[in-house]
Design a protein around this motif. Structure first.
Motif, PDB file in Angstrom:
ATOM      1  N   LEU A   1       0.830  -1.206   0.000  1.00 14.38           N
ATOM      2  CA  LEU A   1       0.000   0.000   0.000  1.00 14.38           C
ATOM      3  C   LEU A   1       0.866   1.258   0.000  1.00 14.38           C
ATOM      4  O   LEU A   1       0.591   2.219  -0.728  1.00 14.38           O
ATOM      5  CB  LEU A   1      -0.920  -0.008   1.222  1.00 14.38           C
ATOM      6  N   LEU A   2       1.932   1.240   0.805  1.00 13.99           N
ATOM      7  CA  LEU A   2       2.826   2.397   0.872  1.00 13.99           C
ATOM      8  C   LEU A   2       3.506   2.633  -0.479  1.00 13.99           C
ATOM      9  O   LEU A   2       3.655   3.786  -0.914  1.00 13.99           O
ATOM     10  CB  LEU A   2       3.885   2.182   1.957  1.00 13.99           C
ATOM     11  N   ALA A   3       3.917   1.552  -1.147  1.00 10.59           N
ATOM     12  CA  ALA A   3       4.556   1.688  -2.457  1.00 10.59           C
ATOM     13  C   ALA A   3       3.590   2.301  -3.465  1.00 10.59           C
ATOM     14  O   ALA A   3       3.976   3.160  -4.269  1.00 10.59           O
ATOM     15  CB  ALA A   3       5.037   0.316  -2.951  1.00 10.59           C
ATOM     16  N   ILE A   4       2.325   1.893  -3.425  1.00 12.42           N
ATOM     17  CA  ILE A   4       1.332   2.427  -4.356  1.00 12.42           C
ATOM     18  C   ILE A   4       1.044   3.899  -4.066  1.00 12.42           C
ATOM     19  O   ILE A   4       0.978   4.730  -4.984  1.00 12.42           O
ATOM     20  CB  ILE A   4       0.029   1.601  -4.285  1.00 12.42           C
ATOM     21  N   VAL A   5       0.900   4.236  -2.782  1.00 12.78           N
ATOM     22  CA  VAL A   5       0.633   5.629  -2.404  1.00 12.78           C
ATOM     23  C   VAL A   5       1.810   6.525  -2.789  1.00 12.78           C
ATOM     24  O   VAL A   5       1.625   7.620  -3.343  1.00 12.78           O
ATOM     25  CB  VAL A   5       0.348   5.734  -0.890  1.00 12.78           C
ATOM     26  N   ALA A   6       3.027   6.063  -2.493  1.00 10.92           N
ATOM     27  CA  ALA A   6       4.214   6.846  -2.832  1.00 10.92           C
ATOM     28  C   ALA A   6       4.338   7.014  -4.342  1.00 10.92           C
ATOM     29  O   ALA A   6       4.658   8.102  -4.841  1.00 10.92           O
ATOM     30  CB  ALA A   6       5.467   6.174  -2.276  1.00 10.92           C
ATOM     31  N   GLY A   7       4.083   5.947  -5.080  1.00  7.59           N
ATOM     32  CA  GLY A   7       4.125   6.032  -6.535  1.00  7.59           C
ATOM     33  C   GLY A   7       3.082   6.988  -7.069  1.00  7.59           C
ATOM     34  O   GLY A   7       3.329   7.726  -8.035  1.00  7.59           O
ATOM     35  N   ALA A   8       1.914   7.004  -6.424  1.00  8.86           N
ATOM     36  CA  ALA A   8       0.861   7.924  -6.840  1.00  8.86           C
ATOM     37  C   ALA A   8       1.295   9.374  -6.656  1.00  8.86           C
ATOM     38  O   ALA A   8       1.071  10.226  -7.521  1.00  8.86           O
ATOM     39  CB  ALA A   8      -0.415   7.650  -6.040  1.00  8.86           C
ATOM     40  N   LEU A   9       1.940   9.670  -5.518  1.00  7.15           N
ATOM     41  CA  LEU A   9       2.430  11.036  -5.270  1.00  7.15           C
ATOM     42  C   LEU A   9       3.479  11.442  -6.297  1.00  7.15           C
ATOM     43  O   LEU A   9       3.483  12.567  -6.804  1.00  7.15           O
ATOM     44  CB  LEU A   9       3.006  11.142  -3.854  1.00  7.15           C
ATOM     45  N   ILE A  10       4.382  10.507  -6.607  1.00  7.96           N
ATOM     46  CA  ILE A  10       5.422  10.784  -7.599  1.00  7.96           C
ATOM     47  C   ILE A  10       4.788  11.033  -8.966  1.00  7.96           C
ATOM     48  O   ILE A  10       5.145  11.978  -9.679  1.00  7.96           O
ATOM     49  CB  ILE A  10       6.422   9.610  -7.671  1.00  7.96           C
ATOM     50  N   GLY A  11       3.839  10.185  -9.339  1.00  3.06           N
ATOM     51  CA  GLY A  11       3.175  10.343 -10.635  1.00  3.06           C
ATOM     52  C   GLY A  11       2.387  11.631 -10.732  1.00  3.06           C
ATOM     53  O   GLY A  11       2.409  12.310 -11.766  1.00  3.06           O
ATOM     54  N   LEU A  12       1.684  11.992  -9.654  1.00  3.80           N
ATOM     55  CA  LEU A  12       0.929  13.244  -9.656  1.00  3.80           C
ATOM     56  C   LEU A  12       1.851  14.439  -9.853  1.00  3.80           C
ATOM     57  O   LEU A  12       1.537  15.364 -10.602  1.00  3.80           O
ATOM     58  CB  LEU A  12       0.165  13.398  -8.332  1.00  3.80           C
ATOM     59  N   SER A  13       3.015  14.402  -9.189  1.00  7.15           N
ATOM     60  CA  SER A  13       3.970  15.501  -9.335  1.00  7.15           C
ATOM     61  C   SER A  13       4.511  15.570 -10.756  1.00  7.15           C
ATOM     62  O   SER A  13       4.572  16.649 -11.360  1.00  7.15           O
ATOM     63  CB  SER A  13       5.126  15.330  -8.349  1.00  7.15           C
ATOM     64  N   LEU A  14       4.885  14.429 -11.289  1.00  6.68           N
ATOM     65  CA  LEU A  14       5.431  14.405 -12.643  1.00  6.68           C
ATOM     66  C   LEU A  14       4.386  14.847 -13.663  1.00  6.68           C
ATOM     67  O   LEU A  14       4.688  15.587 -14.603  1.00  6.68           O
ATOM     68  CB  LEU A  14       5.929  12.997 -12.986  1.00  6.68           C
ATOM     69  N   GLY A  15       3.150  14.381 -13.487  1.00  3.48           N
ATOM     70  CA  GLY A  15       2.112  14.736 -14.435  1.00  3.48           C
ATOM     71  C   GLY A  15       1.693  16.189 -14.341  1.00  3.48           C
ATOM     72  O   GLY A  15       1.450  16.843 -15.348  1.00  3.48           O
ATOM     73  N   ALA A  16       1.619  16.707 -13.113  1.00  2.00           N
ATOM     74  CA  ALA A  16       1.134  18.068 -12.914  1.00  2.00           C
ATOM     75  C   ALA A  16       2.201  19.123 -13.145  1.00  2.00           C
ATOM     76  O   ALA A  16       1.920  20.206 -13.650  1.00  2.00           O
ATOM     77  CB  ALA A  16       0.576  18.215 -11.497  1.00  2.00           C
ATOM     78  N   LEU A  17       3.444  18.796 -12.790  1.00  2.00           N
ATOM     79  CA  LEU A  17       4.512  19.791 -12.850  1.00  2.00           C
ATOM     80  C   LEU A  17       5.557  19.487 -13.907  1.00  2.00           C
ATOM     81  O   LEU A  17       6.454  20.298 -14.142  1.00  2.00           O
ATOM     82  CB  LEU A  17       5.199  19.900 -11.477  1.00  2.00           C
TER      83      LEU A  17
END
Length: 277
Positions: free
Chosen positions: A4-20
């Motif tokens: 779960l932590l790996a998925i949540v962390a990956g989601a944060l990384i992806g959101l940053s990459l996609g948004a910024l």
């Protein structure tokens, strides 16, 4: 819980990459070490998979949109491969504590730069920004009809590409915060094309550094790395949509805050280990 932590962390990384358009991959190493229990060697190697995969997908998207110059990106990446090889080999000869302390120092520097940029941006205001005049078709080296060299620009490219390669190989980061300014100042690319082209550079250097590390016998925990990468890629699309609905300034401020917190925690964790050597 680990999954779960790996998925949540990956989601944060992806959101940053996609948004910024970048920055999020620098969080991969702290997540892998402090959140998922990997060694520094495993984390900086696994980070290259996250960085390289997200950069490659982003480069394809940018290329289709006309914002990535493939030839220039591959040329810059080729220059950077020397540094990537040296950095990857050097990482195998230093203790984990040194790797983590070096990464923490990099995080502190990047976080500080982002805070300074936030403060300056708020003081200056968007209305004072001036467009940068560029000359995309102005070559650095020409061989016909006569040989000509814009050596100062060539030196900027060589030095910056080498530093980017060293950072990628040694610490497992993409180095986009160096690549984009270099492509703007040395190659004269507009900011949008520089951001897209930088993804080509990052994909090349990450692949080279990862190959060297695996050849030296360093293997990441593939289950965790693939979960992190998959989540980052999937949520990258969500981040791109988020960027159309939320102010870029607000997103940048949120990411800066997160990066400052991660930098502080990484420094707090790495300094005692370094002192114990």
């Amino acid at each position: 819980m680990t999954v779960l932590l790996a998925i949540v962390a990956g989601a944060l990384i992806g959101l940053s990459l996609g948004a910024l358009g970048g920055g999020g991959s620098i969080l991969a190493v702290p997540v892998l070490v402090y959140g998922l229990g990997q060694t520094a060697a495993q984390a900086t190697t696994g980070s290259l998979v996250v960085v390289g995969a997200t950069a490659l997908i982003g480069a394809v998207t940018a290329r289709r949109a006309g914002n990535a110059l493939l030839g220039r990106g591959l040329a810059f990446g080729a220059v950077a491969t020397g540094g990537a090889v040296v950095g990857a080999r050097a990482s195998a000869s230093v203790p984990d504590a040194v790797l983590l302390a070096s990464f923490a120092a990099l995080l502190v520097v990047v976080a500080s730069l982002m805070v300074v940029r936030e403060v300056r941006g708020r003081r200056a205001g968007a209305s004072t920004a001036r467009p940068l005049r560029v000359a995309v078709d102005d070559p650095i080296l020409t061989f016909s009809p006569t040989f000509a060299c814009q050596c100062p620009r060539a030196l900027k490219v060589l030095v910056t590409a080498t530093v980017v390669g060293l950072l990628t190989g040694f610490l497992g980061v993409g180095g986009g915060f160096l690549v984009v300014p270099a492509l703007v100042l040395a190659l004269g690319l507009p900011m949008r094309q520089a951001a897209g082209t930088s993804l080509v550079v990052i994909a090349v250097t990450s692949a080279v550094a990862f190959t060297v590390r695996v050849g030296a016998g360093v293997a990441p925990d593939w289950t965790l790395v693939l979960l992190l990468t998959g989540a980052a890629v999937l949520f990258g699309h969500a981040g791109a949509r988020l960027a159309t609905r939320v102010s870029t300034a607000h997103l940048q401020a949120a990411f800066t805050t997160l990066l400052v917190l991660v930098a502080g925690y990484s420094a707090w964790q790495s300094v005692p280990a370094l002192m114990a050597i």
